[in-house]
Structure formats: C-alpha cells, structure tokens
Motif scaffolding. Structure first.
Motif, PDB file in Angstrom:
ATOM      1  N   ALA A  18      57.043   6.131  57.925  1.00  0.00           N
ATOM      2  CA  ALA A  18      58.111   6.973  58.443  1.00  0.00           C
ATOM      3  C   ALA A  18      59.161   7.202  57.361  1.00  0.00           C
ATOM      4  CB  ALA A  18      58.753   6.309  59.658  1.00  0.00           C
ATOM      5  N   PRO A  19      59.417   8.445  56.977  1.00  0.00           N
ATOM      6  CA  PRO A  19      60.400   8.729  55.923  1.00  0.00           C
ATOM      7  C   PRO A  19      61.835   8.569  56.430  1.00  0.00           C
ATOM      8  CG  PRO A  19      59.550  10.773  56.809  1.00  0.00           C
ATOM      9  CD  PRO A  19      58.764   9.672  57.478  1.00  0.00           C
ATOM     10  N   ILE A  20      62.728   8.263  55.513  1.00  0.00           N
ATOM     11  CA  ILE A  20      64.132   8.024  55.838  1.00  0.00           C
ATOM     12  C   ILE A  20      65.010   8.934  54.992  1.00  0.00           C
ATOM     13  CG2 ILE A  20      65.999   6.321  55.918  1.00  0.00           C
ATOM     14  CD1 ILE A  20      63.883   4.142  56.021  1.00  0.00           C
ATOM     15  N   SER A  21      66.034   9.503  55.613  1.00  0.00           N
ATOM     16  CA  SER A  21      67.063  10.254  54.894  1.00  0.00           C
ATOM     17  C   SER A  21      68.332   9.416  54.817  1.00  0.00           C
ATOM     18  CB  SER A  21      67.370  11.579  55.607  1.00  0.00           C
ATOM     19  OG  SER A  21      66.286  12.475  55.549  1.00  0.00           O
ATOM     20  N   GLY A  22      68.846   9.225  53.610  1.00  0.00           N
ATOM     21  CA  GLY A  22      70.144   8.585  53.450  1.00  0.00           C
ATOM     22  C   GLY A  22      71.234   9.631  53.579  1.00  0.00           C
ATOM     23  N   CYS A  43      65.442   5.346  50.185  1.00  0.00           N
ATOM     24  CA  CYS A  43      65.297   6.497  51.083  1.00  0.00           C
ATOM     25  C   CYS A  43      64.467   7.586  50.412  1.00  0.00           C
ATOM     26  CB  CYS A  43      66.672   7.056  51.459  1.00  0.00           C
ATOM     27  SG  CYS A  43      67.683   5.930  52.456  1.00  0.00           S
ATOM     28  N   ASP A  44      63.892   8.463  51.225  1.00  0.00           N
ATOM     29  CA  ASP A  44      63.069   9.550  50.715  1.00  0.00           C
ATOM     30  C   ASP A  44      63.904  10.735  50.256  1.00  0.00           C
ATOM     31  OD1 ASP A  44      60.154   8.642  51.450  1.00  0.00           O
ATOM     32  OD2 ASP A  44      61.444   8.111  53.137  1.00  0.00           O
ATOM     33  N   GLU A  45      65.146  10.769  50.663  1.00  0.00           N
ATOM     34  CA  GLU A  45      66.122  11.723  50.148  1.00  0.00           C
ATOM     35  C   GLU A  45      67.507  11.155  50.426  1.00  0.00           C
ATOM     36  OE1 GLU A  45      66.985  15.412  52.026  1.00  0.00           O
ATOM     37  OE2 GLU A  45      66.848  14.609  54.062  1.00  0.00           O
ATOM     38  N   VAL A  46      68.492  11.634  49.681  1.00  0.00           N
ATOM     39  CA  VAL A  46      69.880  11.279  49.940  1.00  0.00           C
ATOM     40  C   VAL A  46      70.680  12.568  50.064  1.00  0.00           C
ATOM     41  CG1 VAL A  46      71.950  10.108  49.102  1.00  0.00           C
ATOM     42  CG2 VAL A  46      69.700   9.086  48.700  1.00  0.00           C
ATOM     43  N   VAL A  47      71.374  12.721  51.180  1.00  0.00           N
ATOM     44  CA  VAL A  47      72.215  13.881  51.444  1.00  0.00           C
ATOM     45  C   VAL A  47      73.671  13.439  51.365  1.00  0.00           C
ATOM     46  CG1 VAL A  47      72.839  15.680  53.086  1.00  0.00           C
ATOM     47  CG2 VAL A  47      70.474  14.870  52.967  1.00  0.00           C
ATOM     48  N   LEU A  92      64.621   9.857  60.872  1.00  0.00           N
ATOM     49  CA  LEU A  92      65.180   8.535  60.635  1.00  0.00           C
ATOM     50  C   LEU A  92      66.252   8.652  59.559  1.00  0.00           C
ATOM     51  CD1 LEU A  92      62.329   5.859  60.617  1.00  0.00           C
ATOM     52  CD2 LEU A  92      64.415   5.834  61.978  1.00  0.00           C
ATOM     53  N   VAL A  93      67.465   8.222  59.879  1.00  0.00           N
ATOM     54  CA  VAL A  93      68.579   8.362  58.944  1.00  0.00           C
ATOM     55  C   VAL A  93      69.233   7.006  58.723  1.00  0.00           C
ATOM     56  CG1 VAL A  93      69.031  10.779  59.484  1.00  0.00           C
ATOM     57  CG2 VAL A  93      70.160   9.000  60.831  1.00  0.00           C
ATOM     58  N   PHE A 150      68.947   4.723  62.274  1.00  0.00           N
ATOM     59  CA  PHE A 150      68.556   5.138  63.625  1.00  0.00           C
ATOM     60  C   PHE A 150      67.811   6.461  63.596  1.00  0.00           C
ATOM     61  CE2 PHE A 150      72.694   6.910  62.765  1.00  0.00           C
ATOM     62  CZ  PHE A 150      72.720   8.163  63.367  1.00  0.00           C
ATOM     63  N   ASP A 151      67.144   6.719  64.707  1.00  0.00           N
ATOM     64  CA  ASP A 151      66.442   7.981  64.920  1.00  0.00           C
ATOM     65  C   ASP A 151      67.450   8.971  65.506  1.00  0.00           C
ATOM     66  OD1 ASP A 151      64.880  10.115  65.885  1.00  0.00           O
ATOM     67  OD2 ASP A 151      63.203   8.790  66.386  1.00  0.00           O
TER      68      ASP A 151
END
Length: 272
Positions: A18-22, A43-47, A92-93, A150-151
């Motif tokens: 499951a990928p995660i966004s920061g 994380c798979d990306e950071v925003v 998922l963040v 959390f989702d």
C-alpha cells in the motif's frame, strides 16, 4: 540529490504494498523543512502545501523531491491540512507539521506495517516535545499521542483552529505505534511568546464564531487550573524550570484566549 531521485522512483509502489503520501503544511520554514521532508523518505511521495513562504522554504522542499503546492490565502490550519491530503496521490497519508519529523524507529515501524499489510484504518503515535534544549518527560503534553497515519477515505482533519486533529469515521479502527514523532515546538522563548499571541487570537476567533462567550470566571479559574494540572497533576515539576515555565505559559495562553474572547463582546477579536 540521491534522495530526490529515490523519491521519484517510489512514485510507482511495489506490487502488493500500500503506497503512502507524506503531507506537510509550511510557512517560512526554511530552517526546518529539509529535515521534515527527509524524515518522510519512506513515503512514495511527499506533498508540501505552502502558504506563500518568501524565505526559500519551497525551493528547499522541491530540491528534496517534494511536490510543492501553494494555497492562498491561508484558510486555517485544519483546512490547509485537509487540502493537503486531498491533493495526495494515495489514500494512505502520513501528516507532519514542518517542525516535526519521523524518527528512525518510527520510519522502521511504518515500513514493517507496510510490508505486512496495514491492519487498521489509522495509527497514532506519541510526540517527543522539545522545549528550550530538552525533551519534556512530564506535563500537559506527555505522551501527546497524535493520529498521523490514516486512510483519508476513513478520516479527515477536524477540530478547532489552531488545535486541529484527525477525526476518524465511526467504526474505523485505530492502532498505536510505540515509536515517536520528534516535535521541535519553538525555536526559542521569543518564538513561544509569538506563537501564543497568534494561536490565542485564532482560538478566540474560532470560539466566537461558534457562539462561545467568556466571563470573568473563565479568566479567574481556568488559567490557574491549567497551571496546577500541568505542574502538579501531570508532574511537570519533574522537568525542572522548563516544566514550571511550560505550566506558566500554558496558563497564560488560556488567560489570553479567554481575555480576547471576553473583549470580543465590545470589539471584533481581530482588533484586540
């Protein structure tokens, strides 16, 4: 640069993981944003959603591989954090403030959960609050657990500005992670005072908008109660002079918030 290249590669998650966004919000955080973004390297990306920084915050975060968005005018802490998770590529963040960072044990714990498959809709963890050179062990904000992973389909940012928190849907499951977030709350005492001035104004505005009103009882009773709770009931005195100072400033914050709310009967809170 190596970190940046790695982060771009991770935009394509491994199969079955499951990928995660920061997600981070920022404003004038050039001295702290780099460590925050680096700590989200799992994380798979950071925003990073910025409120118009002019000190190089955006350029630093971008150089580290983060995706930069600007959202102006600043809508409020809760609204800005909700905006950030809505811009994420993944459901998922993991959310941090710019003055926070994931410790290495926390990064490892999240990677382990990710490898096994997440068993809950949200995860909360303690924060280690640094104050004037030392981590606080007692007082109001220990263990200061925060729900940050959390989702977003099961939770959202809520609460009253500036003290936002994640609200999960009824029936959503939340587990705890023992590893902590590091919180570098104030650069110095002057920064603490400026934060109190800003946050007490925001809180009074929000309370007034909700229809809340203050009276002399709030000024006479609430601040001393906060002081006693922090220093004695929560054993803040064991942190020495820092514990006393934190208790005193917490009481002052409460007093200033209700003083501004009381004044709002005669004038707009923003003019106080």
């Amino acid at each position: 640069m190596a970190w940046r290249m790695a982060s771009l590669v991770r935009l394509v998650p491994e199969s079955g993981r499951a990928p995660i966004s920061g997600c981070v919000i920022s404003f004038q955080e050039a001295d702290r944003i780099a460590d925050c973004v680096r700590s989200l390297s799992f994380c798979d990306e950071v925003v990073v959603v910025d409120s118009g920084s002019t000190d190089g915050t955006q350029a630093i975060a971008k150089e580290l591989g983060a995706r930069i968005l600007e959202n102006l005018p600043f809508p409020g802490h809760r609204q800005q954090k909700q905006f950030a998770i809505e811009q994420a590529q993944h459901d998922l963040v993991f959310c941090l403030d710019a003055d926070e960072r994931c410790t290495e044990p926390l990064q490892a714990a999240v990677r382990e959960l990710q490898a096994k498959g997440f068993a809950a809709d949200g995860y909360e963890m303690p924060r280690h609050n640094h104050y004037l050179g030392r981590i606080l062990k007692h007082g109001l904000h220990v263990p200061d657990r925060k729900l940050r992973l959390f989702d977003r389909r099961k939770g959202k940012w809520g609460g009253r500005n500036p003290h936002d928190h994640v609200e999960m849907q009824e029936g959503a499951s939340v587990h705890r992670i023992a590893a902590a977030i590091e919180h570098l709350s104030y650069r110095d005492f002057a920064h603490h005072r400026r934060t109190i001035d800003s946050f007490s104004r925001i809180a009074a505005d929000a309370m007034y908008a909700e229809g809340r009103r203050a009276n002399p009882f709030d000024l006479l009773v609430r601040p001393p109660a906060v002081f006693v709770k922090s220093l004695l009931l929560k054993l803040g005195f064991l942190d020495g002079w820092r514990g006393f100072l934190v208790a005193a400033m917490a009481a002052y914050t409460d007093w200033k918030k209700y003083w501004r709310l009381l004044r709002s009967k005669r004038a707009p809170v923003g003019d106080v």
